[in-house]
Structure formats: C-alpha cells, structure tokens
Design an enzyme around this catalytic site. Structure first.
Site: not given
Ligand code: PEP
Length: 253
Positions: A9-11, A94, A96, A166, A172, A212, A233-234
C-alpha cells in the site's frame, strides 16, 4: 490453504514518474518469486502507468479505495467501473479512512459489494485501536468490523475476498503486533469468516497481517498458521524490502 499473498500500500506517496520507476524495480526484483500473489496499490493517478509498466508480469495492481456507487454526482470519487481493467484488487476499510475520513462499516460494506459485483477483489481491512485493545475490546471490534464489512455476502463472494488484520496501533509506528498477538487474532478472524461462510471457504480466504511489517519480522510472521500474507505500507516503498518480504511469504508451506 489460501495462497500466500503480499500487497503493498503506497498510500499518498510517489509522483507519477516515481511510481513508474518503483514499479519497474519491483518488476525485476519480484521476477521468479512463485507461489505468492503479489499486488501493489499505487495512488489513483499512477494506476494506469503502473499497470502498463507491469503488463505481462505476475504483479497485480490494486487501488487504495473506491466508491460504492457505480456513477453519479460524487465529486472527487472513483467508481469501480473506472478501475476495472486496470485493477484486480481494491483496499477497502483501511483504518486511515475509517479514522480520518469517518468511514463506517455500512459504507465499507456497500463498497465491498460493489467491488465484487464489478469483478474487483476487495481487501477488507479490520483492526482495533490501542485504546480498544487496552480495554480488552480488540476481538469484539474486529468481529464487528468483519460482520459489518461482509454483511449480505454469499459464501462464494466471501471466498473471493481478502481480509487484512491491521491493528491501528501497529500501522506506521514501527511497533508490529507480536507474532502471538497476530496469530491469536488471525485465528479468530478465520473462525469468524468460517461462521459467516463455511470452514472450508474460510481456509481459502487469504488472511493478511498489516502493521509495521518489515524485513526483520516477516519470516516469523510468515511462519504463523493463520497468516497467509501481509499488507505492507512503509516497507512497500523500498523495493529491496518489499522483495525480501514477498520472498519470506514464498517460503510459507
Ligand atoms: C498500512 O497502512 O496498510 C500499513 C500496514 O502500514 P505500515 O506497514 O507502514 O505499518
């Protein structure tokens, strides 16, 4: 057993040209990794360019959201029919979007249904906040989000879906759930998906962990019984890391 599955997920990151370059690196890095469904989810404006860059590869493209309606006066929104042909997957619910944009289970459920009707596989995200976990409500919250998100779906439609657990406090933050916590919740999710469909179907639904995930914890996470893959994500913005995470899930048997 569900196929191993890793989605990035590049957000709201990458310009159009950065997205194309990242897709190009991933295409060569992920080449030859078999047995793992690989999905990347760039921002909307980069979807077409990334899809063109990945044409003929094993990597699938996903969107980060879509609207529940098929068209109409919804300024700034994107319909599933606009994604069809470019995207095979869409991330829905998600945290967010739940937290920052106030998305509720009924709206998310409507999107899940529209995605399935459009022929796009929903990746339904569920997860508790830290406060809810500290209050001992994590299981009930996740169960409620699953029931809400999958409401009214036939067993066949559930089988065509992907679920991502999640925990909000792990996204994040660099603080992933411990493998024990992840396995416990993934087991509950498998059970609930089974209750909403059948045990056989639940075993085919890819259950992803997100929060994470990195090159250090991926092997341990990949060894957990009810964890079929990861929503990253990251680390999905770093080609070498995303490739290493995908390889880790490729070792899952
Ligand atoms: C996400 O937003 O789907 C996610 C898992 O982010 P991160 O891996 O950065 O925690």
């Amino acid at each position: 057993m569900a196929n191993a599955f890793v989605a990035g997920n590049w957000k709201m990151n990458t310009s159009i040209s950065e997205a194309t370059m990242l897709a190009r690196s991933l295409r060569s890095g992920l080449l030859g990794i078999d047995g793992v469904t690989q999905v990347i989810c760039p921002p909307f404006v980069s979807l077409a360019g990334v899809a063109a860059e990945l044409a003929g590869s094993n990597i699938k493209v996903g969107a980060q959201n879509m609207h529940s309606e098929i068209k109409g006066a919804f300024t700034g929104e994107i319909a599933g029919s606009m994604l069809k042909g470019i995207c095979d997957y869409v991330i829905l619910g998600h945290s967010e979007r739940r937290q920052l944009l106030g998305e509720m289970d009924d709206f998310i459920n409507a999107k899940v249904r529209t995605a399935l009707e459009t022929g796009i596989t929903p990746i339904l995200c569920v997860g508790e906040t830290l406060e809810q976990r500290d209050n001992g409500e994590a299981a009930a919250i996740v169960q409620g989000q699953l029931q809400g998100g999958l409401l009214g779906l036939s067993a066949e439609q559930i089988e065509q879906s992907v679920v991502a657990y999640e925990p909000v406090w792990a996204i994040g933050t660099g603080r992933a759930a411990t493998p024990e916590m992840a396995q416990e919740m993934m087991g509950l999710i498998r059970q609930e998906v089974g209750r909403l469909s059948s045990v056989g179907i639940a075993s085919n639904v890819p259950l992803l962990y997100g929060g994470s995930v990195n090159t250090e914890n991926c092997l341990h996470l990949a060894s957990l019984k009810d964890l079929d893959g990861a929503l990253v994500g990251g680390a999905s913005l770093k080609p070498d890391d995303f490739v290493a995470i995908t390889k880790a899930f490729g070792t899952r048997i």
